[in-house]
Scaffold this motif. Structure first.
Motif, mmCIF file in Angstrom:
data_model
loop_
_atom_site.group_PDB
_atom_site.id
_atom_site.type_symbol
_atom_site.label_atom_id
_atom_site.label_comp_id
_atom_site.label_asym_id
_atom_site.label_seq_id
_atom_site.Cartn_x
_atom_site.Cartn_y
_atom_site.Cartn_z
ATOM 1 N N ARG A 32 77.073 3.616 -19.760
ATOM 2 C CA ARG A 32 76.368 2.956 -18.610
ATOM 3 C C ARG A 32 77.166 2.709 -17.347
ATOM 4 N NH1 ARG A 32 73.589 1.687 -23.120
ATOM 5 N NH2 ARG A 32 71.084 1.749 -22.878
ATOM 6 N N VAL A 33 78.454 2.273 -17.791
ATOM 7 C CA VAL A 33 79.280 1.940 -16.619
ATOM 8 C C VAL A 33 80.691 2.481 -16.961
ATOM 9 C CG1 VAL A 33 80.739 -0.134 -15.842
ATOM 10 C CG2 VAL A 33 78.347 -0.474 -16.498
ATOM 11 N N LEU A 34 80.984 3.116 -15.708
ATOM 12 C CA LEU A 34 82.589 3.658 -15.834
ATOM 13 C C LEU A 34 83.609 2.804 -15.189
ATOM 14 C CD1 LEU A 34 83.558 6.320 -16.936
ATOM 15 C CD2 LEU A 34 83.579 7.180 -14.530
ATOM 16 N N GLY A 35 84.012 2.003 -16.295
ATOM 17 C CA GLY A 35 84.836 0.841 -15.754
ATOM 18 C C GLY A 35 86.218 1.531 -15.186
ATOM 19 N N GLY A 36 86.939 0.366 -14.452
ATOM 20 C CA GLY A 36 88.263 0.624 -14.015
ATOM 21 C C GLY A 36 89.471 0.739 -14.948
ATOM 22 N N GLY A 37 89.969 1.726 -14.879
ATOM 23 C CA GLY A 37 90.884 2.092 -15.823
ATOM 24 C C GLY A 37 90.579 2.863 -17.080
ATOM 25 N N VAL A 38 89.494 3.187 -17.060
ATOM 26 C CA VAL A 38 88.655 3.671 -18.479
ATOM 27 C C VAL A 38 89.326 4.873 -19.050
ATOM 28 C CG1 VAL A 38 86.609 4.691 -17.387
ATOM 29 C CG2 VAL A 38 86.548 3.912 -19.784
ATOM 30 N N SER B 64 73.020 7.646 -18.841
ATOM 31 C CA SER B 64 72.425 6.314 -18.360
ATOM 32 C C SER B 64 73.512 5.557 -17.348
ATOM 33 C CB SER B 64 72.117 5.230 -19.543
ATOM 34 O OG SER B 64 71.266 6.050 -20.560
ATOM 35 N N LEU B 65 74.325 6.244 -16.899
ATOM 36 C CA LEU B 65 75.155 5.767 -15.929
ATOM 37 C C LEU B 65 74.675 5.053 -14.890
ATOM 38 C CD1 LEU B 65 78.473 5.714 -15.683
ATOM 39 C CD2 LEU B 65 78.330 7.738 -14.226
ATOM 40 N N ASN B 66 75.223 3.659 -14.338
ATOM 41 C CA ASN B 66 74.358 3.224 -13.426
ATOM 42 C C ASN B 66 75.408 2.551 -12.416
ATOM 43 O OD1 ASN B 66 75.095 0.215 -14.369
ATOM 44 N ND2 ASN B 66 73.278 0.785 -15.961
ATOM 45 N N GLU B 67 76.511 2.521 -12.902
ATOM 46 C CA GLU B 67 77.895 1.837 -12.048
ATOM 47 C C GLU B 67 79.116 2.707 -12.275
ATOM 48 O OE1 GLU B 67 79.900 -2.419 -11.078
ATOM 49 O OE2 GLU B 67 78.228 -2.077 -12.564
ATOM 50 N N ILE B 68 80.030 2.890 -11.136
ATOM 51 C CA ILE B 68 81.343 3.553 -11.396
ATOM 52 C C ILE B 68 82.003 2.444 -10.677
ATOM 53 C CG2 ILE B 68 82.860 5.189 -10.861
ATOM 54 C CD1 ILE B 68 80.502 7.372 -10.972
ATOM 55 N N GLU B 69 83.019 1.875 -11.390
ATOM 56 C CA GLU B 69 83.715 0.857 -10.734
ATOM 57 C C GLU B 69 85.000 1.401 -9.995
ATOM 58 O OE1 GLU B 69 85.135 -2.007 -13.687
ATOM 59 O OE2 GLU B 69 83.168 -2.784 -14.184
ATOM 60 N N VAL B 70 85.385 0.587 -9.000
ATOM 61 C CA VAL B 70 86.415 1.021 -7.906
ATOM 62 C C VAL B 70 87.541 1.731 -8.421
ATOM 63 C CG1 VAL B 70 88.298 0.324 -6.172
ATOM 64 C CG2 VAL B 70 85.844 -1.032 -6.531
ATOM 65 N N SER C 88 93.015 9.970 -10.706
ATOM 66 C CA SER C 88 92.681 11.581 -10.207
ATOM 67 C C SER C 88 92.740 11.551 -8.880
ATOM 68 C CB SER C 88 91.199 11.909 -11.035
ATOM 69 O OG SER C 88 91.206 11.962 -12.101
ATOM 70 N N GLN C 89 93.041 10.392 -8.170
ATOM 71 C CA GLN C 89 93.221 10.616 -6.614
ATOM 72 C C GLN C 89 93.572 11.722 -5.780
ATOM 73 O OE1 GLN C 89 94.544 6.743 -5.456
ATOM 74 N NE2 GLN C 89 92.747 5.553 -5.953
ATOM 75 N N ASP D 102 86.994 4.223 -2.597
ATOM 76 C CA ASP D 102 87.150 4.741 -1.294
ATOM 77 C C ASP D 102 87.425 6.237 -1.412
ATOM 78 O OD1 ASP D 102 87.884 5.453 1.344
ATOM 79 O OD2 ASP D 102 89.558 3.912 1.493
ATOM 80 N N PHE D 103 86.408 7.032 -0.869
ATOM 81 C CA PHE D 103 86.444 8.558 -0.853
ATOM 82 C C PHE D 103 87.775 9.083 -0.231
ATOM 83 C CE2 PHE D 103 82.219 8.012 -2.727
ATOM 84 C CZ PHE D 103 81.922 9.181 -3.503
ATOM 85 N N THR D 104 88.092 8.168 0.745
ATOM 86 C CA THR D 104 89.275 8.596 1.598
ATOM 87 C C THR D 104 90.661 8.825 0.969
ATOM 88 O OG1 THR D 104 90.002 6.646 2.470
ATOM 89 C CG2 THR D 104 88.344 7.972 3.650
ATOM 90 N N LEU D 105 90.594 8.369 -0.248
ATOM 91 C CA LEU D 105 91.745 8.084 -1.406
ATOM 92 C C LEU D 105 91.870 9.700 -2.063
ATOM 93 C CD1 LEU D 105 91.803 4.373 -2.317
ATOM 94 C CD2 LEU D 105 93.249 5.688 -0.559
#
Length: 364
Positions: free
Chosen positions: A109-115, A130-136, A142-143, A163-166
């Motif tokens: 449901r969540v793709l957390g930071g550093g996961v 069921s993904l509803n959130e992707i954290e910063v 993968s930037q 930030d997609f510019t990253l």
């Protein structure tokens, strides 16, 4: 004679004795010395999972190796985000992956930071979950590598918050059939292809994609769009293909769609369009699809320039009255050939079967 010379001489004598070097079978001391100097090669086969991580460390994920030694990681069978985080916290032989795949999973449901730990990916495909959130910071490693991001058939209500510019190599983004209700404000200098089909935007704001200067292709099918603002895509100087099929558009205002890139293509199929204003679109050079709409007439000022420029126009499925408004087309077999053989009048008569002499007699 020093100690080293004595040692070499002794070794040569041993070899000569061992190989029975006497008479014709003798080997010279020089040959024996060269034999001593040959390196010993011991071949130890690497484990067959290398370069992937050890299988038991990543279970239930599965890693496969491609011919170019790039690795794909399929984690479709994880039971939770915590399990995914634990797997990617393991020490891997290599952290540079080609592809991450998670599909048909109701637990994520969540793709957390550093996961994803230290792993980097060129392609990430998380579909039908069921993904509803992707954290910063979910994709921070993968930037520098991410080129393609597919997040189709999930429950995202807004675009990922990072930030997609990253992500300077990201050129392809597909977030189809999620739960967006507002057109996302995206900023990316590298994104060339954007698929947002199947989200209920209803309205496309003016300069909706101004933050995407490299955009070439955008698809917005099945988005319940009822209207376009003037100059919706006016800031995209490389835009060559727009697909707005299967929406609820009733008309196109002047300046609605402006294409600038090569091979301009515009899809307006399966809407409710009954009127298209002059100068409502520009830059279409290859194909325009306006099948299954509510057009009753073909305004010569709108359509003739398009056909004279060699554009192929698909018109079938419209209730054309077939009066003098199409005389310019019926009497010109060259232009008529650029609409195909399927357009028909409201009564079912094919355009190609209409008698040009009728239009010459009654519409001149």
């Amino acid at each position: 004679m020093n100690i080293i010379s004595v040692s070499y001489l002794f070794a040569v004598q041993v070899l000569v004795h061992f190989w029975g070097v006497a008479g014709t079978s003798a080997v010279s001391s020089g040959s024996a010395l060269r034999a001593l100097q040959q390196p010993i090669h011991t071949h130890i086969e690497a484990p067959d999972y290398i370069p992937c991580p050890y299988p038991s460390d990543i279970d239930p994920c599965e890693c496969t190796v491609n011919e170019d030694y790039s690795m794909d990681m399929d984690c479709s069978h994880i039971q939770s985000e915590e399990e995914l985080r634990h797997i990617f916290s393991q020490k891997f032989p290599f952290y540079k992956f080609q592809k991450l795949i998670i599909k048909n999973n109701e637990h994520l449901r969540v793709l957390g930071g550093g996961v994803l730990g230290n792993a980097s990916f060129a392609e990430i495909n998380i579909n039908n979950c069921s993904l509803n959130e992707i954290e910063v910071n979910a994709l921070e490693h993968s930037q520098a590598t991410l080129e393609s991001l597919r997040l189709n058939d999930n429950k995202l209500w807004s675009s990922p918050s990072f930030d997609f510019t990253l992500f300077p190599r990201l050129s392809y983004l597909s977030v189809q059939r999620n739960s967006f209700t507002v057109f996302p404000e995206l900023i990316s200098y590298s994104l060339r292809t954007l698929f947002l089909d199947g989200n209920d935007f209803e309205h496309i704001p003016s300069e909706a994609t101004k933050g995407l200067p490299s955009l070439e292709i955008i698809s917005l099918q099945h988005c319940s769009i009822t209207e376009l603002s003037s100059e919706s895509f006016s800031t995209n100087i490389l835009l060559s293909a727009v697909n707005l099929g299967f929406n609820n558009l009733t008309h196109l205002p002047s300046g609605a769609i402006q294409l600038s890139g090569p091979n301009g293509q515009l899809g307006l199929q399966n809407n409710k369009i009954s009127h298209i204003a002059k100068d409502s679109f520009s830059g279409v050079t290859l194909v325009m699809d306006i099948t299954d709409n509510y057009l009753e007439e073909l305004d010569e000022a709108v359509w003739r320039p398009l056909l004279e420029d060699g554009v192929f126009l698909t018109l079938e499925g419209n209730p054309f009255i077939c009066g003098c408004d199409i005389a310019w087309l019926i009497v010109n077999r060259t232009l008529l050939g650029r609409v195909g053989d399927k357009p028909t009048c409201h009564g079912g008569e094919a355009f190609f079967d209409l008698d040009p002499s009728i239009y010459e007699a009654l519409c001149s």
